[in-house]
Design an enzyme around this catalytic site. Structure first.
Site, short mmCIF file in Angstrom:
data_model
loop_
_atom_site.label_atom_id
_atom_site.label_comp_id
_atom_site.label_asym_id
_atom_site.label_seq_id
_atom_site.Cartn_x
_atom_site.Cartn_y
_atom_site.Cartn_z
N GLY A 1 0.82 -1.22 0.00
CA GLY A 1 0.00 0.00 0.00
C GLY A 1 0.85 1.26 0.00
O GLY A 1 2.08 1.21 -0.11
N ILE B 1 1.51 3.98 2.31
CA ILE B 1 2.50 4.25 3.36
C ILE B 1 3.38 3.02 3.57
O ILE B 1 4.58 3.11 3.82
CB ILE B 1 1.82 4.68 4.68
CG1 ILE B 1 0.80 5.81 4.41
CG2 ILE B 1 2.86 5.13 5.71
CD1 ILE B 1 -0.05 6.17 5.61
N LYS C 1 -9.58 2.06 4.64
CA LYS C 1 -9.35 3.43 5.10
C LYS C 1 -10.21 4.51 4.46
O LYS C 1 -9.91 5.71 4.60
CB LYS C 1 -7.88 3.78 4.92
CG LYS C 1 -7.42 3.77 3.48
CD LYS C 1 -6.25 4.70 3.25
CE LYS C 1 -6.10 5.03 1.80
NZ LYS C 1 -5.15 6.03 1.45
N SER D 1 -4.41 7.27 13.48
CA SER D 1 -4.75 8.44 12.67
C SER D 1 -5.19 9.58 13.56
O SER D 1 -5.75 9.36 14.65
CB SER D 1 -5.87 8.04 11.73
OG SER D 1 -6.50 9.18 11.21
N TYR E 1 -14.86 3.98 10.28
CA TYR E 1 -13.41 3.92 10.09
C TYR E 1 -12.69 4.52 11.30
O TYR E 1 -11.79 3.92 11.88
CB TYR E 1 -13.01 4.68 8.81
CG TYR E 1 -11.56 5.08 8.78
CD1 TYR E 1 -10.56 4.14 8.53
CD2 TYR E 1 -11.17 6.40 9.06
CE1 TYR E 1 -9.23 4.50 8.55
CE2 TYR E 1 -9.84 6.77 9.07
CZ TYR E 1 -8.87 5.82 8.81
OH TYR E 1 -7.56 6.18 8.85
N LYS F 1 -10.27 2.78 14.40
CA LYS F 1 -8.92 3.18 14.86
C LYS F 1 -8.93 3.40 16.37
O LYS F 1 -7.99 3.00 17.07
CB LYS F 1 -8.47 4.45 14.14
CG LYS F 1 -8.16 4.26 12.66
CD LYS F 1 -6.91 3.42 12.44
CE LYS F 1 -6.65 3.13 10.98
NZ LYS F 1 -5.61 2.14 10.73
N ARG G 1 -5.53 21.19 7.14
CA ARG G 1 -4.94 19.90 7.52
C ARG G 1 -3.44 20.07 7.71
O ARG G 1 -2.84 21.05 7.27
CB ARG G 1 -5.16 18.86 6.41
CG ARG G 1 -6.61 18.49 6.16
CD ARG G 1 -7.17 17.64 7.30
NE ARG G 1 -8.54 17.22 7.05
CZ ARG G 1 -9.61 17.95 7.37
NH1 ARG G 1 -9.48 19.13 7.92
NH2 ARG G 1 -10.83 17.48 7.13
N GLY H 1 -18.98 14.68 7.55
CA GLY H 1 -17.98 14.03 8.40
C GLY H 1 -16.62 14.72 8.40
O GLY H 1 -15.72 14.31 9.13
N ASP H 2 -16.44 15.78 7.57
CA ASP H 2 -15.13 16.45 7.54
C ASP H 2 -14.91 17.28 8.80
O ASP H 2 -15.82 17.90 9.32
CB ASP H 2 -15.02 17.37 6.32
CG ASP H 2 -14.36 16.69 5.14
OD1 ASP H 2 -13.68 15.66 5.35
OD2 ASP H 2 -14.51 17.18 4.00
C1 UD1 Z 1 -9.34 11.15 6.19
C2 UD1 Z 1 -9.32 10.75 7.62
C3 UD1 Z 1 -7.98 10.26 8.01
C4 UD1 Z 1 -7.58 9.11 7.11
C5 UD1 Z 1 -7.58 9.59 5.69
C6 UD1 Z 1 -7.27 8.39 4.82
C7 UD1 Z 1 -10.87 11.86 9.09
C8 UD1 Z 1 -11.16 13.10 9.83
N1 UD1 Z 1 -9.71 11.87 8.42
O1 UD1 Z 1 -8.53 12.32 6.08
O2 UD1 Z 1 -7.99 9.80 9.32
O3 UD1 Z 1 -6.34 8.63 7.47
O4 UD1 Z 1 -8.87 10.12 5.37
O5 UD1 Z 1 -8.12 8.16 3.81
O6 UD1 Z 1 -11.59 10.93 9.13
N2 UD1 Z 1 -11.12 17.43 -0.16
C9 UD1 Z 1 -11.70 18.17 -1.18
N3 UD1 Z 1 -11.94 17.55 -2.37
C10 UD1 Z 1 -11.65 16.24 -2.60
C11 UD1 Z 1 -11.06 15.49 -1.56
C12 UD1 Z 1 -10.82 16.11 -0.35
O7 UD1 Z 1 -11.99 19.35 -1.01
O8 UD1 Z 1 -11.93 15.73 -3.69
C13 UD1 Z 1 -10.83 18.08 1.12
C14 UD1 Z 1 -11.59 17.44 2.28
O9 UD1 Z 1 -12.83 18.04 2.45
C15 UD1 Z 1 -10.63 17.73 3.44
C16 UD1 Z 1 -9.24 17.75 2.80
O10 UD1 Z 1 -9.47 17.91 1.41
O11 UD1 Z 1 -10.91 18.99 3.96
C17 UD1 Z 1 -8.47 16.46 3.02
O12 UD1 Z 1 -9.30 15.37 2.65
P1 UD1 Z 1 -8.75 13.87 2.52
O13 UD1 Z 1 -7.53 13.86 1.68
O14 UD1 Z 1 -9.89 13.01 2.10
O15 UD1 Z 1 -8.28 13.49 3.99
P2 UD1 Z 1 -9.05 13.62 5.38
O16 UD1 Z 1 -10.52 13.55 5.20
O17 UD1 Z 1 -8.49 14.80 6.08
#
Ligand code: UD1
Length: 343
Positions: free
Chosen positions: A12, A14, A86, A126, A151, A155, A233, A299-300
């Site tokens: 995978g 990481i 994940k 995480s 998910y 964890k 983030r 959920g964000d």
């Molecule tokens: C999530 C999980 C994290 C996990 C990771 C792995 C939560 C809070 N976080 O991270 O624990 O390890 O997934 O899959 O559960 N975004 C956009 N457009 C997109 C995709 C993402 O705007 O098409 C934004 C999201 O709204 C977020 C940021 O980018 O604000 C990061 O998103 P993402 O890369 O999916 O990671 P997390 O949701 O932070």
């Protein structure tokens, strides 16, 4: 002493970067992976970087009948456990799949460890365990809030399972690593993130849109309580992250701590917004990204970044690569995938 490490989920994202760092540090690696979100060609990338092919078995960690003979045949000194489902959204749709994969896998490994004298396990956790922080940066002692998804809950429960098992007197050690948002690829562009299907995470979506594989990136919300309205983030370079695993393994094997369970945040300590990251991408790639603002994603979390002092001071680990370098590596990897005709 034998230095054989079992890496679950080692093909995978990481996992593969960590296998490279382990091999470069002189460890012998056995990978098990059920290839549910990766493929065996990742092994070629690892060989191209390190000159060494790790031993690989297509084994699912929930399958005790397959794991038991593996532990009899190989004298592992430690385990790094990445194998897990994940995708946050998918976990809401398929909770039992997530609980089965993520809980049964860990329980199986823990059961086998004392029977086969495996000394320690590094567990992939995480920042999701913190939920929405009351304040940032967030440290390891912050309260754990109810998880926003199965998910995230898996964890949290995994961390509890490890603590309960060790407190019961089991003769094993564990280091729990709470990752923030891992991004980027190996500087050689031999390995990187390769999600199957439509990416759920931000950076692969950005780089695929940059190449026209996806038409447009949707930015989930610009009405958050942050300076530019988009989520914040802590984006951590995947090679930096991988190196922390080698340090953690060495710490356990050499008994550098009296604590049988330790928890560390792995992040840069710097918060970067989604829109800032898009700007950075445009700068390093010299392209203009087609994106639009859409509704928030369910959920964000609004904003979260790490207090990494404990990892800095106790592990002697620090995120080293700049975010520009990291975004550049993600872009080079995407270009390499096109060159190879993968996508
Ligand atoms: C999530 C999980 C994290 C996990 C990771 C792995 C939560 C809070 N976080 O991270 O624990 O390890 O997934 O899959 O559960 N975004 C956009 N457009 C997109 C995709 C993402 O705007 O098409 C934004 C999201 O709204 C977020 C940021 O980018 O604000 C990061 O998103 P993402 O890369 O999916 O990671 P997390 O949701 O932070």
């Amino acid at each position: 002493m034998s230095k054989k490490i079992l890496v679950t989920g080692g093909t995978g994202y990481i996992g593969s970067h960590t296998v490279v760092e382990l091999q470069q540090a002189g460890y012998e690696v056995v990978i098990i992976d059920n290839l549910s979100n990766s493929n065996e060609e990742v092994l070629d990338g690892i060989v191209n970087i390190t000159g060494k092919r790790p031993i690989f078995f297509n084994i699912d960690c929930t399958d005790m009948n397959a794991l038991t003979p593996l532990f009899s045949e190989h004298a592992f000194v430690g385990i790094i456990h990445f194998a897990a489902s994940k995708a946050v959204g998918e976990s809401v749709q398929k909770p039992l799949l997530y609980y089965r994969n993520n809980l049964v896998s860990l329980i199986n490994l823990l059961e086998l460890m004392p029977r086969h004298n495996v000394k320690g396990i590094v567990f992939s956790s995480s920042c999701t365990v913190y939920g929405e922080p009351d304040s940032n940066p967030i440290d390891e002692n912050a309260p754990i809030k109810p998880a926003a998804s199965p998910y995230g809950n898996s964890k949290q429960i995994n961390e509890e399972i490890i603590k309960d098992f060790i407190h019961s007197g089991a003769d094993v050690k564990s280091i729990i690593l709470r990752y923030f948002n891992p991004i980027g690829a190996h500087p050689s562009a031999e390995i990187g993130e390769l999600p199957l299907g439509v990416p759920q995470n931000l950076v692969p979506y950005i780089t695929q849109t940059g190449l026209g594989i996806r038409e447009q990136l949707s930015v989930f919300g610009d009405d958050y309580d942050t300076p530019d309205g988009s989520c914040i983030r802590d984006f951590i370079n995947v090679v930096d992250l991988a190196k922390a695993h080698v340090i953690a393994i060495e710490r356990m094997l050499n008994d550098k701590s009296n604590d049988k369970v330790e928890i560390f945040n792995l992040g840069t300590g710097i918060g970067v917004s989604v829109l800032e990251l898009i700007n950075l991408f445009e700068k390093v790639s010299g392209t203009s990204l087609n994106y639009k603002i859409v509704d928030r994603r369910e959920g964000d979390i609004e904003k979260i970044w790490a207090q990494p002092d404990k990892a800095n001071n106790v592990l002697g680990w620090k995120a080293e690569k700049s975010i520009e370098e990291t975004m550049d590596s993600a872009w080079k990897w995407q270009l390499r995938l096109r060159e190879k005709g993968v996508m």
